[in-house]
Write an enzyme that holds these catalytic residues in place. Structure first.
Site, mmCIF file in Angstrom:
data_model
loop_
_atom_site.group_PDB
_atom_site.id
_atom_site.type_symbol
_atom_site.label_atom_id
_atom_site.label_comp_id
_atom_site.label_asym_id
_atom_site.label_seq_id
_atom_site.Cartn_x
_atom_site.Cartn_y
_atom_site.Cartn_z
ATOM 1 N N SER A 22 2.443 1.507 -2.154
ATOM 2 C CA SER A 22 1.948 2.169 -1.030
ATOM 3 C C SER A 22 2.585 2.143 0.079
ATOM 4 C CB SER A 22 0.429 1.906 -0.613
ATOM 5 O OG SER A 22 -0.372 1.988 -1.702
ATOM 6 N N LYS A 74 -4.119 -6.615 -7.934
ATOM 7 C CA LYS A 74 -3.684 -6.415 -6.365
ATOM 8 C C LYS A 74 -4.812 -5.740 -5.894
ATOM 9 C CE LYS A 74 -0.361 -4.926 -2.771
ATOM 10 N NZ LYS A 74 -1.349 -4.320 -1.872
ATOM 11 N N SER A 107 -6.727 -4.337 -2.764
ATOM 12 C CA SER A 107 -6.419 -4.004 -1.349
ATOM 13 C C SER A 107 -7.793 -3.190 -0.743
ATOM 14 C CB SER A 107 -5.269 -2.878 -1.526
ATOM 15 O OG SER A 107 -4.192 -3.741 -1.851
#
Length: 219
Positions: free
Chosen positions: A45, A164, A166
């Protein structure tokens, strides 16, 4: 391969007219390669991957890999809305010398993104990817969190190495760790930063979590 240490999610530099500033990208990667970082995350991102077309994506991946030190572990962000497009980029990343790919969940057709659809998508990508896959759940951007039940099922896949996470929710991290505690263990561990920040709350021990979390270096 053991995924441990600090991985920096790098930016993609642009000129004011939106062309990619490749010389600056080369400089940034080379400079980061001189540090003690374990590796780099390219086109996550932070790298504004959604702003690039496939040709630009391939060139950023190529330039970053060519500029990195040989000992750095390289993670390529390649998530696309279709399995084919994602696998095509996974194959390109493998050709450029990446070690792992980071794949977000598709999000455009959210009403059709059932648990079964997500399982099919990620399993299909992992089955065909030449590189290990890290799932990427970032609901603030995709507006669609990877459900816990889906993560638990995918943790059994031999080519899916971690998540991951987030969401920013400690409770979600704890739930993922608990739900995947019986998943097969691979050569993956959490970073010391993750353990010290979340371990006491999530019941997490280095080398035993079913989740991999890559945190930004605070600079």
């Amino acid at each position: 391969m053991l995924l441990e240490g600090i991985f920096a999610p790098i930016t993609t530099p642009f000129y004011p007219d939106e062309r990619i500033y490749f010389k600056k990208l080369e400089f940034n990667v080379a400079r980061l390669s001189l540090t003690a970082l374990a590796g780099l995350v390219v086109l996550g991102s932070t790298g504004e991957s959604v702003a690039l077309d496939d040709s630009e994506t391939r060139e950023v991946l190529r330039v970053a890999a060519a500029s990195a030190a040989d000992e750095k572990v390289l993670i390529a962000g390649i998530g696309r809305e279709s399995v084919k497009a994602t696998v095509d980029l996974a194959e390109a990343a493998a050709g450029f010398g990446y070690d792992v790919v980071l794949v977000r969940n598709p999000s455009y057709y959210r009403p059709q993104l059932t648990d079964a659809a997500l399982l099919h998508y990620f399993r299909s990508v992992a089955d065909r990817s030449p590189l290990p896959v890290i799932l990427y759940s970032i609901p603030k951007f995709t507006q669609a969190e990877i459900p816990l039940e889906v993560v638990t099922e995918l943790a059994q896949h031999p080519n899916i190495w971690g998540l991951k996470e987030s969401s920013g929710k400690v409770e979600r991290v704890r739930d993922v760790v608990q739900a995947t505690r019986l998943a097969p263990r691979r050569s993956v561990t959490v970073t010391p930063i993750f353990e010290s920040s979340y371990g006491p709350h999530a019941g997490c021990q280095a080398g035993r979590c079913g989740q991999l979390h890559l945190r930004r270096r605070p600079w």
